[in-house]
Write a protein that holds these residues in place. Structure first.
Motif, PDB file in Angstrom:
ATOM      1  N   ALA A   1       0.841  -1.194   0.000  1.00 39.43           N
ATOM      2  CA  ALA A   1       0.000   0.000   0.000  1.00 39.43           C
ATOM      3  C   ALA A   1       0.879   1.249   0.000  1.00 39.43           C
ATOM      4  CB  ALA A   1      -0.925  -0.010   1.209  1.00 39.43           C
ATOM      5  N   GLY A   2       0.414   2.274  -0.675  1.00 35.28           N
ATOM      6  CA  GLY A   2       1.172   3.517  -0.772  1.00 35.28           C
ATOM      7  C   GLY A   2       1.958   3.567  -2.061  1.00 35.28           C
ATOM      8  N   GLY A   3       2.079   4.748  -2.614  1.00 35.98           N
ATOM      9  CA  GLY A   3       2.835   4.918  -3.847  1.00 35.98           C
ATOM     10  C   GLY A   3       2.098   4.439  -5.082  1.00 35.98           C
ATOM     11  N   LEU A   4       0.782   4.264  -4.982  1.00 37.57           N
ATOM     12  CA  LEU A   4      -0.008   3.785  -6.112  1.00 37.57           C
ATOM     13  C   LEU A   4      -0.622   4.961  -6.868  1.00 37.57           C
ATOM     14  CD1 LEU A   4      -1.886   0.903  -4.257  1.00 37.57           C
ATOM     15  CD2 LEU A   4       0.178   0.720  -5.663  1.00 37.57           C
ATOM     16  N   ALA A   5      -0.862   4.773  -8.143  1.00 38.28           N
ATOM     17  CA  ALA A   5      -1.427   5.838  -8.975  1.00 38.28           C
ATOM     18  C   ALA A   5      -2.776   6.314  -8.452  1.00 38.28           C
ATOM     19  CB  ALA A   5      -1.561   5.361 -10.416  1.00 38.28           C
ATOM     20  N   ALA A   6      -3.522   5.439  -7.820  1.00 34.78           N
ATOM     21  CA  ALA A   6      -4.864   5.785  -7.339  1.00 34.78           C
ATOM     22  C   ALA A   6      -4.878   6.375  -5.935  1.00 34.78           C
ATOM     23  CB  ALA A   6      -5.764   4.546  -7.392  1.00 34.78           C
ATOM     24  N   ASP A   7      -3.728   6.484  -5.271  1.00 24.21           N
ATOM     25  CA  ASP A   7      -3.687   6.962  -3.885  1.00 24.21           C
ATOM     26  C   ASP A   7      -4.329   8.332  -3.702  1.00 24.21           C
ATOM     27  OD1 ASP A   7      -2.459   4.642  -3.091  1.00 24.21           O
ATOM     28  OD2 ASP A   7      -0.520   5.559  -2.627  1.00 24.21           O
ATOM     29  N   ALA A   8      -4.082   9.265  -4.620  1.00 26.40           N
ATOM     30  CA  ALA A   8      -4.634  10.616  -4.485  1.00 26.40           C
ATOM     31  C   ALA A   8      -6.160  10.577  -4.506  1.00 26.40           C
ATOM     32  CB  ALA A   8      -4.096  11.530  -5.575  1.00 26.40           C
ATOM     33  N   ALA A   9      -6.731   9.705  -5.330  1.00 31.67           N
ATOM     34  CA  ALA A   9      -8.187   9.578  -5.398  1.00 31.67           C
ATOM     35  C   ALA A   9      -8.735   8.984  -4.102  1.00 31.67           C
ATOM     36  CB  ALA A   9      -8.596   8.719  -6.596  1.00 31.67           C
ATOM     37  N   VAL A  10      -8.015   8.051  -3.522  1.00 32.93           N
ATOM     38  CA  VAL A  10      -8.426   7.445  -2.256  1.00 32.93           C
ATOM     39  C   VAL A  10      -8.432   8.516  -1.157  1.00 32.93           C
ATOM     40  CG1 VAL A  10      -7.839   5.744  -0.469  1.00 32.93           C
ATOM     41  CG2 VAL A  10      -7.545   5.166  -2.894  1.00 32.93           C
ATOM     42  N   THR A  11      -7.361   9.283  -1.083  1.00 34.75           N
ATOM     43  CA  THR A  11      -7.235  10.341  -0.080  1.00 34.75           C
ATOM     44  C   THR A  11      -8.304  11.417  -0.290  1.00 34.75           C
ATOM     45  OG1 THR A  11      -4.858   9.921   0.084  1.00 34.75           O
ATOM     46  CG2 THR A  11      -5.646  12.023   0.937  1.00 34.75           C
ATOM     47  N   ALA A  12      -8.530  11.806  -1.540  1.00 33.91           N
ATOM     48  CA  ALA A  12      -9.545  12.824  -1.847  1.00 33.91           C
ATOM     49  C   ALA A  12     -10.944  12.368  -1.440  1.00 33.91           C
ATOM     50  CB  ALA A  12      -9.510  13.170  -3.335  1.00 33.91           C
ATOM     51  N   ALA A  13     -11.156  11.055  -1.430  1.00 30.59           N
ATOM     52  CA  ALA A  13     -12.461  10.508  -1.030  1.00 30.59           C
ATOM     53  C   ALA A  13     -12.580  10.390   0.492  1.00 30.59           C
ATOM     54  CB  ALA A  13     -12.682   9.150  -1.683  1.00 30.59           C
ATOM     55  N   GLY A  14     -11.513  10.803   1.211  1.00 33.22           N
ATOM     56  CA  GLY A  14     -11.562  10.795   2.668  1.00 33.22           C
ATOM     57  C   GLY A  14     -11.095   9.504   3.304  1.00 33.22           C
ATOM     58  N   HIS A  15     -10.316   8.721   2.566  1.00 34.39           N
ATOM     59  CA  HIS A  15      -9.836   7.441   3.082  1.00 34.39           C
ATOM     60  C   HIS A  15      -8.316   7.396   3.096  1.00 34.39           C
ATOM     61  CE1 HIS A  15     -13.854   5.750   3.111  1.00 34.39           C
ATOM     62  NE2 HIS A  15     -14.035   6.275   1.905  1.00 34.39           N
ATOM     63  N   GLU A  16      -7.792   6.432   3.840  1.00 35.13           N
ATOM     64  CA  GLU A  16      -6.352   6.180   3.873  1.00 35.13           C
ATOM     65  C   GLU A  16      -6.041   5.086   2.857  1.00 35.13           C
ATOM     66  OE1 GLU A  16      -3.847   7.529   5.753  1.00 35.13           O
ATOM     67  OE2 GLU A  16      -5.306   8.994   6.446  1.00 35.13           O
TER      68      GLU A  16
END
Length: 105
Positions: free
Chosen positions: A18-33
């Protein structure tokens, strides 16, 4: 980003750091870790037919599923398409929220 599918004497596991994935910013923007627990929840929501046949042993820094080689191969294919696509993650998270699904991240 690497998804590893391993065979330990007939016991199969699929792991994803986990971490360093292309989708991480979208996960964070949705309010998740963007941790292993989030990805486990995403799998449970998006692919319940696969998830119900797997055992999970995720941690903060890693997603981990244990099951048959066939189920894990299917899971690897679908997860690879999502972790590289912020749009796909946003879509799944929006559907999960609409359905009242709670991520345990």
């Amino acid at each position: 980003m690497t998804i590893n599918l391993r065979d330990f004497d007939g016991e199969y596991s699929l792991t994803l750091g986990a971490g360093g994935l292309a989708a991480d910013a979208a996960v964070t923007a949705a309010g998740h870790e963007p941790n292993g627990y989030f990805w486990e929840g995403l799998v449970r929501f998006a692919w319940p037919d696969i998830a119900e046949r797997l055992d999970f042993d995720s941690e903060a820094g890693m997603f981990c599923a244990v099951g048959s080689s066939g189920d894990l191969e299917r899971l690897k294919t679908v997860v690879e398409s999502v972790i590289t696509s912020p749009e796909a993650v946003r879509d799944i998270v929006a559907r999960a929220e609409t359905a009242g699904f709670e991520f345990d991240d």
